[in-house]
Each structure stands twice: as C-alpha cells, then as structure tokens.
Design a protein around this motif. Structure first.
Motif, PDB file in Angstrom:
ATOM      1  N   VAL A   1       0.830  -1.205   0.000  1.00  0.00           N
ATOM      2  CA  VAL A   1       0.000   0.000   0.000  1.00  0.00           C
ATOM      3  C   VAL A   1       0.866   1.257   0.000  1.00  0.00           C
ATOM      4  O   VAL A   1       0.611   2.208  -0.746  1.00  0.00           O
ATOM      5  CB  VAL A   1      -0.948  -0.006   1.218  1.00  0.00           C
ATOM      6  N   GLY A   2       1.906   1.251   0.814  1.00  0.00           N
ATOM      7  CA  GLY A   2       2.722   2.450   0.986  1.00  0.00           C
ATOM      8  C   GLY A   2       3.600   2.785  -0.196  1.00  0.00           C
ATOM      9  O   GLY A   2       3.976   3.948  -0.386  1.00  0.00           O
ATOM     10  N   THR A   3       3.945   1.785  -1.001  1.00  0.00           N
ATOM     11  CA  THR A   3       4.813   2.035  -2.160  1.00  0.00           C
ATOM     12  C   THR A   3       4.028   2.140  -3.461  1.00  0.00           C
ATOM     13  O   THR A   3       4.622   2.268  -4.533  1.00  0.00           O
ATOM     14  CB  THR A   3       5.855   0.910  -2.307  1.00  0.00           C
ATOM     15  N   ASP A   4       2.680   2.084  -3.353  1.00  0.00           N
ATOM     16  CA  ASP A   4       1.834   2.129  -4.556  1.00  0.00           C
ATOM     17  C   ASP A   4       2.246   1.051  -5.551  1.00  0.00           C
ATOM     18  O   ASP A   4       2.338   1.293  -6.766  1.00  0.00           O
ATOM     19  CB  ASP A   4       1.878   3.509  -5.226  1.00  0.00           C
ATOM     20  N   ALA A   5       2.508  -0.132  -5.050  1.00  0.00           N
ATOM     21  CA  ALA A   5       2.823  -1.261  -5.932  1.00  0.00           C
ATOM     22  C   ALA A   5       1.654  -1.511  -6.877  1.00  0.00           C
ATOM     23  O   ALA A   5       0.506  -1.146  -6.583  1.00  0.00           O
ATOM     24  CB  ALA A   5       3.104  -2.513  -5.094  1.00  0.00           C
ATOM     25  N   ALA A   6       1.932  -2.113  -8.006  1.00  0.00           N
ATOM     26  CA  ALA A   6       0.875  -2.402  -8.980  1.00  0.00           C
ATOM     27  C   ALA A   6      -0.216  -3.238  -8.312  1.00  0.00           C
ATOM     28  O   ALA A   6       0.073  -4.175  -7.557  1.00  0.00           O
ATOM     29  CB  ALA A   6       1.467  -3.147 -10.175  1.00  0.00           C
ATOM     30  N   TYR A   7      -1.459  -2.893  -8.586  1.00  0.00           N
ATOM     31  CA  TYR A   7      -2.564  -3.644  -7.996  1.00  0.00           C
ATOM     32  C   TYR A   7      -2.581  -5.075  -8.532  1.00  0.00           C
ATOM     33  O   TYR A   7      -2.130  -5.342  -9.644  1.00  0.00           O
ATOM     34  CB  TYR A   7      -3.900  -2.953  -8.303  1.00  0.00           C
ATOM     35  N   GLY A   8      -3.124  -5.995  -7.732  1.00  0.00           N
ATOM     36  CA  GLY A   8      -3.217  -7.374  -8.173  1.00  0.00           C
ATOM     37  C   GLY A   8      -3.009  -8.352  -7.031  1.00  0.00           C
ATOM     38  O   GLY A   8      -3.172  -8.017  -5.852  1.00  0.00           O
ATOM     39  N   VAL A   9      -2.629  -9.574  -7.387  1.00  0.00           N
ATOM     40  CA  VAL A   9      -2.455 -10.671  -6.433  1.00  0.00           C
ATOM     41  C   VAL A   9      -0.973 -10.812  -6.085  1.00  0.00           C
ATOM     42  O   VAL A   9      -0.115 -10.785  -6.978  1.00  0.00           O
ATOM     43  CB  VAL A   9      -2.966 -11.995  -7.024  1.00  0.00           C
ATOM     44  N   TYR A  10      -0.694 -10.989  -4.784  1.00  0.00           N
ATOM     45  CA  TYR A  10       0.681 -11.197  -4.319  1.00  0.00           C
ATOM     46  C   TYR A  10       0.705 -12.340  -3.308  1.00  0.00           C
ATOM     47  O   TYR A  10      -0.090 -12.363  -2.365  1.00  0.00           O
ATOM     48  CB  TYR A  10       1.241  -9.935  -3.661  1.00  0.00           C
TER      49      TYR A  10
ATOM     50  N   ASP B   1       8.416 -14.770  -5.810  1.00  0.00           N
ATOM     51  CA  ASP B   1       9.146 -13.907  -6.742  1.00  0.00           C
ATOM     52  C   ASP B   1       8.471 -12.552  -6.938  1.00  0.00           C
ATOM     53  O   ASP B   1       9.129 -11.520  -7.006  1.00  0.00           O
ATOM     54  CB  ASP B   1       9.289 -14.603  -8.100  1.00  0.00           C
ATOM     55  N   LYS B   2       7.148 -12.522  -7.026  1.00  0.00           N
ATOM     56  CA  LYS B   2       6.437 -11.283  -7.351  1.00  0.00           C
ATOM     57  C   LYS B   2       6.547 -10.266  -6.214  1.00  0.00           C
ATOM     58  O   LYS B   2       6.820  -9.092  -6.458  1.00  0.00           O
ATOM     59  CB  LYS B   2       4.973 -11.583  -7.664  1.00  0.00           C
ATOM     60  N   ILE B   3       6.333 -10.704  -4.978  1.00  0.00           N
ATOM     61  CA  ILE B   3       6.434  -9.762  -3.857  1.00  0.00           C
ATOM     62  C   ILE B   3       7.879  -9.291  -3.699  1.00  0.00           C
ATOM     63  O   ILE B   3       8.132  -8.119  -3.384  1.00  0.00           O
ATOM     64  CB  ILE B   3       5.894 -10.377  -2.543  1.00  0.00           C
ATOM     65  N   LYS B   4       8.847 -10.168  -3.942  1.00  0.00           N
ATOM     66  CA  LYS B   4      10.248  -9.753  -3.843  1.00  0.00           C
ATOM     67  C   LYS B   4      10.601  -8.717  -4.908  1.00  0.00           C
ATOM     68  O   LYS B   4      11.416  -7.815  -4.668  1.00  0.00           O
ATOM     69  CB  LYS B   4      11.165 -10.966  -3.965  1.00  0.00           C
ATOM     70  N   ALA B   5       9.965  -8.815  -6.074  1.00  0.00           N
ATOM     71  CA  ALA B   5      10.241  -7.869  -7.157  1.00  0.00           C
ATOM     72  C   ALA B   5       9.785  -6.453  -6.817  1.00  0.00           C
ATOM     73  O   ALA B   5      10.254  -5.489  -7.415  1.00  0.00           O
ATOM     74  CB  ALA B   5       9.570  -8.339  -8.449  1.00  0.00           C
ATOM     75  N   THR B   6       8.903  -6.302  -5.828  1.00  0.00           N
ATOM     76  CA  THR B   6       8.473  -4.969  -5.394  1.00  0.00           C
ATOM     77  C   THR B   6       9.449  -4.337  -4.414  1.00  0.00           C
ATOM     78  O   THR B   6       9.268  -3.188  -4.001  1.00  0.00           O
ATOM     79  CB  THR B   6       7.080  -5.027  -4.735  1.00  0.00           C
TER      80      THR B   6
END
Length: 466
Positions: free
Chosen positions: A375-384, A439-444
C-alpha cells in the motif's frame, strides 16, 4: 495548438495541465477532461462525479481559500483567473503556496486537503471544477479554510483585496497559524482482533479498528456507520477460517456469508469511494497438486472453505484499486499450530503430526509488514503471494523444530500420514502442497523474513506452558 502535458508543482499532488486548444474561425474546442490521455501522463484516475461552474461577471472577484474533502480538476471555460493553492494537509508541506494564471488552455488538479482560490482577471469568467464526491452538509463540515489576506502566505494578488469583490465569509477565515490541518484519509482494519488484525494495529495505530462484537462484517447495517469518503484503505483481515466446520450445513452458510457476501459489500464500497481494498487470500484456493503455487494459477479448491475464498478473490479482483494477499499457515498472537506444539512440549506430550502436507509458515508481523509495503509504495494492484521465506517443510518438520527450540528431542514428534491422522475424523480435504512462490512480492522490493529466524523468536517469546 500545443500538446497535452501534466506538470508537478511544489505542493505534492498538485498538478498543472497544459490543454491543447483546437481553433478556427468559429472559435476553439478543447478536451477539458480526457481520462485515458491524462492518466497516462500521471493525473490520478480520480473518478469525478459532479461538475460545478462558477460565473463571475466582473474583474476582481476573489473566491476562497477553501480546502474540501475531495479531489478536483479546475479549469476556465471563458476568461482568465489568477489561481492560488495552499496545502492545508497535515505534514511537511502544510502552508506551502503555488500560484498559476489560468486561461482556457490550463487546468489544475487539486488533491483533497489543498485549498483552492482564484481572482478573476477578465469580465464574464466561467470557472469550472470537476469533483469526485457529491456535495453534502456532512461533507461541508469537513472543509478547512485560510484567510485570503494572510501575510504569511505571501500571495501577490493582481488586484488588491481591498479593491476586490470578496464575500464576508471569506474575509473572516482564520489565519494560517490558527488553521487545523485536514486529517488524511483513514485506514480501516476489518477483523482487528484476529491474529493478523492485532499485528496490523501495531503498524497502523491510527486506523479505524473494526471487530466483533461491536462490528460484524456480515451485518450490512454495521457498514453504514463509517463515513467511507474519509477512508483511503480497507484491509479485510476478517474471514471464516474453520476449515472442517465449513463442511457442515451451518458452517457452509456461515462461510459463504462471511467470505463471499460480506466481501462483496466491501468491494462495492471500495469501488464507489475509490478506496484501496486489501483482501487476504489462502493456499486453500488450490488443490495442492502443484509443488509451488504462483499468483496466476487457476483456482481449484478442494473444500467449502477454499471455494468461498476463491469466490471472494474473484469479487475483489473487480475492484479498481485492490491487493489480494495470498498466504498460508499463519502464525500470530493467538491460538495456532506453533503455540499448540510449544504448549504440548512444555507439558511433555509426544504428539503425532502429519508429515505429507508441505508449505511454509507465515508470521503475522511479517504479513502485516508486507501489506504496508504494498500500500505504501503504490505497488501495482493485483495478487501477491506472501509467506515466510526458506525451505518448504511438513507440519511434522515444523513441530520437531518447535520441540527442539523448547529443549526437547525432535524425535518426540511422531510423523504420520494425513490419511492415517484423519481416520475416524470428519476433516475437510486439505491441499498436499501449500508452498507459494515469492518472486512477485520480492520484485516490489519486499523481503519476507526467514521462517527459521521468525520461528526462533516467536517460540522464545511464548509464555511457558501457555
């Protein structure tokens, strides 16, 4: 004609737009609001619902300085104005001023809590503004004001205010030193007394915490008590998680009411009010035949609990601003597998534990930290996917780790197959493999904590025999 551009200013979130005018002998035409083009250039997709126009027949009319609890896009249809904006939000930029002269070829996006004012420079000026909330007496009570003539603001009015047309109310607004800043939009935590809810409250101490018995997500009327226009994020940490009970007639109804129908209500609210909705998901949406589950794997739930969680995920995926955080084997402040194993170790019990179901533990402090990161980094919306990091283990492996950390022999834990463990019991089907790819959450930029380190700390902090 020029090009459409969006430029930042000294006030965070306040944007100036250069609008192309298409003209000929008949006059000119412009796209005053063009969602696709403007959002591509950085304008927030703010969802306007009301258009207001202020007509001013004479030069020197001054209106403001008002901050409302909504975003707006201001522009001029005819004439010209001198515009000034003052940040009245709590924070480092409080009191900061930006001025811009507006004609038909300029617009300004004004975020919630930034005060807006203008002075007309030409006769018959029509000033237009799109807003993303409907006016109401309740909303007006949230307005914040500052005085046009406050020397601390340093606004160089083209026409001296003593010669301008100013309302009595605007002349009597408070000076900046006396202004109460507009509070930011709030975070709402649903299920605030659960294991994850308690961890979230530590990270969001100012959040609106909703929990039973005072609040029940399955009671529609309870949702009407919140002024959702003042909410920025909803984190739904509430769910019916009694996997075995969900297979009974009563449990099935409760699971669908809590995990689907109530979630649908939150999704409608989030969509209507442009709120970010964070929904907790589960490894139970999969049948567990894959060794490692990625975010894009199709749903294949084995039981009622997994079916309701999958249905809830599908609903939340339609919300424009959403995060579906999928996790597994959650451990926090409350009753859970690790706490139970530690208690049994303290009592000298030799447990029999399933050794052919595999996954990773997720500690609620790490899960809450991941939510705040998204939420705080405005990561792309979707599933993590979010779990602890490290090797995949069985429940028996984890139980043995707990016994070792409590100073016992790991061999005191007896491994058993799920089939043997469930013999004679009414148990819901469970996925064999629950491990989630990270992998996806780590990429953020988020790094999940190592399970072994989190487990060591958690067990050390448990009271003896509890």
């Amino acid at each position: 004609m020029g090009e459409l551009t969006v430029k930042r200013t000294a006030i965070p979130g306040l944007l100036v737009l250069d609008l192309p005018l298409h003209g000929d002998a008949r006059g000119w035409f412009k796209e005053n609001w063009q969602r696709e083009k403007m959002t591509a250039l950085g304008l927030p997709d703010f969802g306007p619902v009301q258009n207001n126009v202020s007509f001013n027949p004479q030069v020197g009319v001054a209106r403001g300085i008002h901050a409302e609890p909504w975003d707006k896009l201001v522009s001029v249809a005819t004439g010209r104005v001198f515009g000034a904006w003052v940040d009245l939000r709590a924070g480092d930029s409080f009191g900061r001023v930006v001025t811009v002269e507006l004609g038909p070829d300029t617009a300004v996006f004004v975020p919630r809590g930034v005060a807006n004012c203008y002075q007309t420079l030409e006769p018959d000026t029509a000033y237009s503004y799109l807003v993303n909330d409907h006016w109401s007496p309740e909303a007006k009570a949230s307005y914040t004001f500052v005085n046009l003539a406050d020397p601390q603001l340093g606004i160089d009015w083209p026409i001296p205010l003593e010669q301008a047309e100013v309302s009595e109310a605007d002349r009597n607004h408070p000076m900046l030193a006396d202004v109460v800043p507009m509070a930011p939009r709030r975070t709402v935590i649903v299920g605030a007394n659960g294991q994850l809810g308690r961890a979230l409250r530590l990270l969001y101490p100012d959040a609106i915490a909703l929990a039973r018995p005072g609040f029940d997500l399955s009671r529609p009327d309870d949702l009407t008590r919140i002024r959702w226009a003042d909410v920025e994020t909803i984190i739904n940490a509430s769910a019916f998680t009694a996997v075995d009970a969900a297979e009974t007639p009563e449990g099935r109804r409760t699971a669908w009411a809590t995990n689907v129908e109530a979630v649908a209500r939150l999704a409608r609210i989030a969509t209507e009010h442009r709120i970010t909705l964070v929904q907790m998901s589960s490894d139970y949406v999969f049948d567990g035949t894959a060794d490692l589950h990625t975010e894009d794997e199709p749903f294949s739930p084995l039981g009622v609990y997994g079916q309701t969680k999958a249905a809830g995920d599908a609903i939340v995926s339609t919300v424009p601003r959403h995060y579906i955080v999928r996790t597994s084997w959650v451990i926090g402040d409350g009753k859970n597998f690790v706490a139970t194993m530690a208690m049994l170790a303290d009592k000298g019990v030799r447990p029999t534990v399933v050794d052919d179901q595999y996954g990773r533990l997720t500690f609620t402090d790490d899960l809450a930290r991941a939510i705040r990161h998204l939420v705080g980094t405005d990561a792309a919306y979707g599933v993590y996917n979010v779990t602890g990091d490290g090797p995949v283990q069985s429940w028996a492996d984890i139980a043995a780790d707990v016994y070792g950390l409590k100073g016992h022999d790991r061999a005191e834990v007896t491994p058993v197959s799920a089939q043997e463990y469930g013999r004679g019991k009414d148990l819901a089907p469970r996925p064999v493999h629950s491990a989630l790819a990270l992998d996806k959450i780590k990429a953020t930029g988020f790094r999940p904590a190592a399970v072994d380190e989190s487990l060591r700390t958690y067990v050390a902090d448990l009271p003896i025999g509890s």
